[in-house]
Design an enzyme around this catalytic site. Structure first.
Site, PDB file in Angstrom:
ATOM      1  N   ARG A  87       0.902  -0.982  -0.463  1.00  0.00           N
ATOM      2  CA  ARG A  87      -0.275   0.149   0.032  1.00  0.00           C
ATOM      3  C   ARG A  87       0.908   1.379   0.054  1.00  0.00           C
ATOM      4  O   ARG A  87       1.777   1.785   0.785  1.00  0.00           O
ATOM      5  CB  ARG A  87      -0.866   0.675   0.988  1.00  0.00           C
ATOM      6  CG  ARG A  87      -1.782   1.158   1.448  1.00  0.00           C
ATOM      7  CD  ARG A  87      -2.642   0.919   2.457  1.00  0.00           C
ATOM      8  NE  ARG A  87      -3.184   2.756   2.756  1.00  0.00           N
ATOM      9  CZ  ARG A  87      -2.870   3.511   4.017  1.00  0.00           C
ATOM     10  NH1 ARG A  87      -1.892   2.969   5.028  1.00  0.00           N
ATOM     11  NH2 ARG A  87      -4.289   3.745   4.321  1.00  0.00           N
ATOM     12  N   HIS A 131      -2.617  11.135   0.768  1.00  0.00           N
ATOM     13  CA  HIS A 131      -2.383  10.797   1.767  1.00  0.00           C
ATOM     14  C   HIS A 131      -1.836  12.256   2.836  1.00  0.00           C
ATOM     15  O   HIS A 131      -0.602  12.001   2.396  1.00  0.00           O
ATOM     16  CB  HIS A 131      -1.211   9.840   1.991  1.00  0.00           C
ATOM     17  CG  HIS A 131      -0.910   9.049   3.542  1.00  0.00           C
ATOM     18  ND1 HIS A 131      -1.509   7.814   3.994  1.00  0.00           N
ATOM     19  CD2 HIS A 131      -0.160   9.329   4.421  1.00  0.00           C
ATOM     20  CE1 HIS A 131      -0.365   7.379   4.856  1.00  0.00           C
ATOM     21  NE2 HIS A 131      -0.256   8.497   5.785  1.00  0.00           N
ATOM     22  N   GLU A 176      -7.242   8.737   6.042  1.00  0.00           N
ATOM     23  CA  GLU A 176      -7.589   9.510   7.748  1.00  0.00           C
ATOM     24  C   GLU A 176      -8.131  11.257   7.454  1.00  0.00           C
ATOM     25  O   GLU A 176      -7.209  11.583   7.593  1.00  0.00           O
ATOM     26  CB  GLU A 176      -6.191   9.296   8.431  1.00  0.00           C
ATOM     27  CG  GLU A 176      -5.829   7.665   8.758  1.00  0.00           C
ATOM     28  CD  GLU A 176      -4.493   7.631   9.358  1.00  0.00           C
ATOM     29  OE1 GLU A 176      -3.977   8.143   9.760  1.00  0.00           O
ATOM     30  OE2 GLU A 176      -3.977   6.314   9.941  1.00  0.00           O
ATOM     31  N   ASN A 305      -7.945   1.700   9.581  1.00  0.00           N
ATOM     32  CA  ASN A 305      -5.710   2.273  10.777  1.00  0.00           C
ATOM     33  C   ASN A 305      -6.406   1.818  11.807  1.00  0.00           C
ATOM     34  O   ASN A 305      -6.543   3.190  12.925  1.00  0.00           O
ATOM     35  CB  ASN A 305      -5.208   3.578  10.130  1.00  0.00           C
ATOM     36  CG  ASN A 305      -5.403   3.616   9.178  1.00  0.00           C
ATOM     37  OD1 ASN A 305      -5.193   2.362   7.891  1.00  0.00           O
ATOM     38  ND2 ASN A 305      -4.126   4.492   8.370  1.00  0.00           N
ATOM     39  N   TYR A 307      -3.861   2.036  16.170  1.00  0.00           N
ATOM     40  CA  TYR A 307      -3.108   1.888  17.052  1.00  0.00           C
ATOM     41  C   TYR A 307      -3.235   2.169  18.867  1.00  0.00           C
ATOM     42  O   TYR A 307      -2.620   1.070  18.889  1.00  0.00           O
ATOM     43  CB  TYR A 307      -2.051   3.003  16.534  1.00  0.00           C
ATOM     44  CG  TYR A 307      -1.411   3.294  15.222  1.00  0.00           C
ATOM     45  CD1 TYR A 307      -0.036   2.755  14.965  1.00  0.00           C
ATOM     46  CD2 TYR A 307      -2.388   3.759  14.316  1.00  0.00           C
ATOM     47  CE1 TYR A 307       0.428   2.851  13.725  1.00  0.00           C
ATOM     48  CE2 TYR A 307      -1.660   4.025  12.616  1.00  0.00           C
ATOM     49  CZ  TYR A 307      -0.664   3.568  12.406  1.00  0.00           C
ATOM     50  OH  TYR A 307      -0.317   3.367  11.985  1.00  0.00           O
ATOM     51  N   GLU A 377      -3.726   0.300   8.414  1.00  0.00           N
ATOM     52  CA  GLU A 377      -2.347   0.841   8.989  1.00  0.00           C
ATOM     53  C   GLU A 377      -2.233  -0.769  10.221  1.00  0.00           C
ATOM     54  O   GLU A 377      -3.587  -0.598  11.090  1.00  0.00           O
ATOM     55  CB  GLU A 377      -1.695   1.973   9.387  1.00  0.00           C
ATOM     56  CG  GLU A 377      -1.583   2.329   7.910  1.00  0.00           C
ATOM     57  CD  GLU A 377      -1.572   4.042   8.199  1.00  0.00           C
ATOM     58  OE1 GLU A 377      -1.135   5.090   9.114  1.00  0.00           O
ATOM     59  OE2 GLU A 377      -1.015   4.940   7.121  1.00  0.00           O
TER      60      GLU A 377
END
Ligand code: IFM
Length: 472
Positions: A87, A131, A176, A305, A307, A377
């Site tokens: 990606r 992005h 995002e 994504n 985290y 991600e």
């Protein structure tokens, strides 16, 4: 729906479904460098990073990892990892330097070479169109709060699809958009660094519109087999307690963190509570007839994504209207405080909490039945160093990735249709306002020499991919 093949394969304890996509991810401004080569013009991140005080250490993406010149070497690294997918993002100011008009062929040529090299190596390219590197000329005309930017994005999407559509199978419009809208235009810690909460809400809507118009432009130019998606950094929001006040704090963050995108894109509507929460800032009259129909064009999958989770509690709105730090949560910030989740933390000071990923996937399974999911991600920054033995030992990253893959496996076993997983990131790179101080890569980059050294986690990930799952 995907089912997990429970049959124990030799040496594999947790097997992922056949056909599961294993990848790594990067983004143009974070790795490419070559900021002024082949006709590329400045993006908002060039301007922002060159503004004193905006990025740690005054770092910029001018050279980054020099991927623009080392692309073949980087594809070789991926080949040795054995990834099925890569990606990457396309730099808008490289392909359409003024943000309008015909494509710059020299800029497109870089991506043609990249896609050729990937296909040659048997790696499936997955292209993200945005992005965060908006051409500065478009910001000068108003940026994302300005409606025309959405139209410009659709034109750019069509140009890239025309050029690469015969060979790129996977497409993502935006990465995002929450960060682009709220870190860029509300808290101002990202480019373009504006602190205008009402403009940030307009930006969020125009990003949704850009996404939808972009999907239409892609579908018009791509073969039917192409997959089109959107990537969101969804917040796994947890209230501190079950009190009505804390639940309401979580609802507010969910509205402006998640449903501001999920509702237009998957339900073709604005979240009514979001409209109420933000009434003091905007009446949303910038949403025109047809916008939400455009935003909700069907997708082939949703990129997630993740985290770390977000823990919140309620606060009484302050009586005085004193100076507040610019916040990325318009309509919520006065009512909510953020608390540290317990447990170990990464170099970003983000808690390591794989359950948050499971919670998100279970929620999406329930709320978006029929929408396949891809983890576009997931990863962690640690203070990695090349040791005297010439290796980079990063056991914390291996533990992080393993814990999160276990969470993905559990979610799949519980019925979530997760089709793939991309580690962020292939390479240590430019971590936005943290400059080069945070290392997310599977591959260590020496920023003086640009020498690449695969970390222990790269070898570990290659083993996961080879066995199609996690060894005990
Ligand atoms: O580096 C970023 C990436 O560009 C977007 N998602 C989060 C990553 C880590 O902060």
């Amino acid at each position: 729906m995907t089912t997990v093949d429970a049959s124990p394969a030799p040496g594999a304890a947790l097997r992922f479904p056949t056909g599961f996509r294993w990848g790594t991810a990067t983004a143009a401004y974070q790795i490419e460098g070559a900021a002024a080569l082949d006709g590329r013009t400045p993006s908002i991140w060039d301007t922002f990073s060159r503004t004193p005080g905006k990025v740690l250490g005054g770092d910029t993406g001018d050279t980054a990892t020099d991927h623009y010149h080392r692309m073949a070497e980087d594809v070789g690294l991926m080949s040795r990892l054995g990834v099925s997918d890569y990606r990457f993002s396309v730099a808008w100011p490289r392909v359409q330097p003024t943000g309008r008009g015909p494509a710059a062929q020299r800029g497109l040529d870089f991506y043609r070479r990249l896609v050729d090299a990937l296909l040659e190596a048997g790696i499936r390219p997955v292209a993200t169109l945005y992005h965060w590197d908006l051409p500065q000329e478009l910001e000068d005309l108003g940026g994302w709060p300005h409606r025309d930017t959405a139209e410009r994005f659709a034109e750019y999407a069509g140009l890239v699809a025309e050029a690469l559509g015969d060979r790129v199978a996977g497409w993502t419009t935006l990465n995002e958009p929450w960060c682009a809208a709220f870190l860029g235009y509300a808290s101002g810690v990202h480019a373009p660094g504006r602190t205008e909460p009402a403009a940030a809400l307009r930006a969020a809507h125009h990003l949704n519109l850009a996404h939808g118009l972009g999907v239409r432009a892609l579908r018009a130019a791509l073969p039917r087999s192409a997959e089109v998606s959107l990537t969101l950094n969804l917040h796994a929001v947890r209230p501190l307690t079950d009190s009505a006040a804390d639940l309401d704090a979580a609802r507010r963050i969910d509205a402006v963190g998640n449903r501001i995108f999920l509702d237009p894109v998957f339900r073709g509507r604005l979240a009514p509570d979001l409209v109420r929460d933000t009434a003091a800032l905007t009446d949303w009259s910038f949403v025109r007839d047809g916008d939400l129909a455009a935003a909700s064009e069907p997708l082939d999958w949703l990129g997630v994504n993740y985290y770390s989770p977000t823990v919140v509690a309620a606060v009484e709105p302050a009586a005085s209207d004193g100076e507040r730090e610019p916040s990325p949560w318009p309509g919520a910030e006065e009512h909510v405080r953020f608390l540290p989740a317990p447990g170990p933390r990464t170099e970003m000071d983000w808690p390591v909490d794989p359950d948050g990923l499971y919670e998100l996937l279970a929620r999406l399974r329930d709320e978006l039945p029929g929408v396949p999911l891809v983890i576009t991600e997931n990863g962690a920054a640690y203070a990695d160093r090349v040791g005297p033995d010439g290796a980079v030992h990063d056991p914390e990253r291996i533990a992080y990735l393993r814990g999160h893959l276990e969470a993905v496996h559990r979610a799949i076993s519980d019925g979530a249709d997760v089709r793939g997983y991309f580690v962020w990131s292939l390479l240590d790179n430019f971590e936005w306002s943290f400059g080069y101080s945070k290392r997310f890569g599977l591959v260590h980059v020496d920023f003086a020499t640009r020498l690449r050294t695969p970390k222990d986690s790269a070898h570990w990930y290659a083993d996961v991919i080879a066995r199609g799952g996690l060894a005990l």
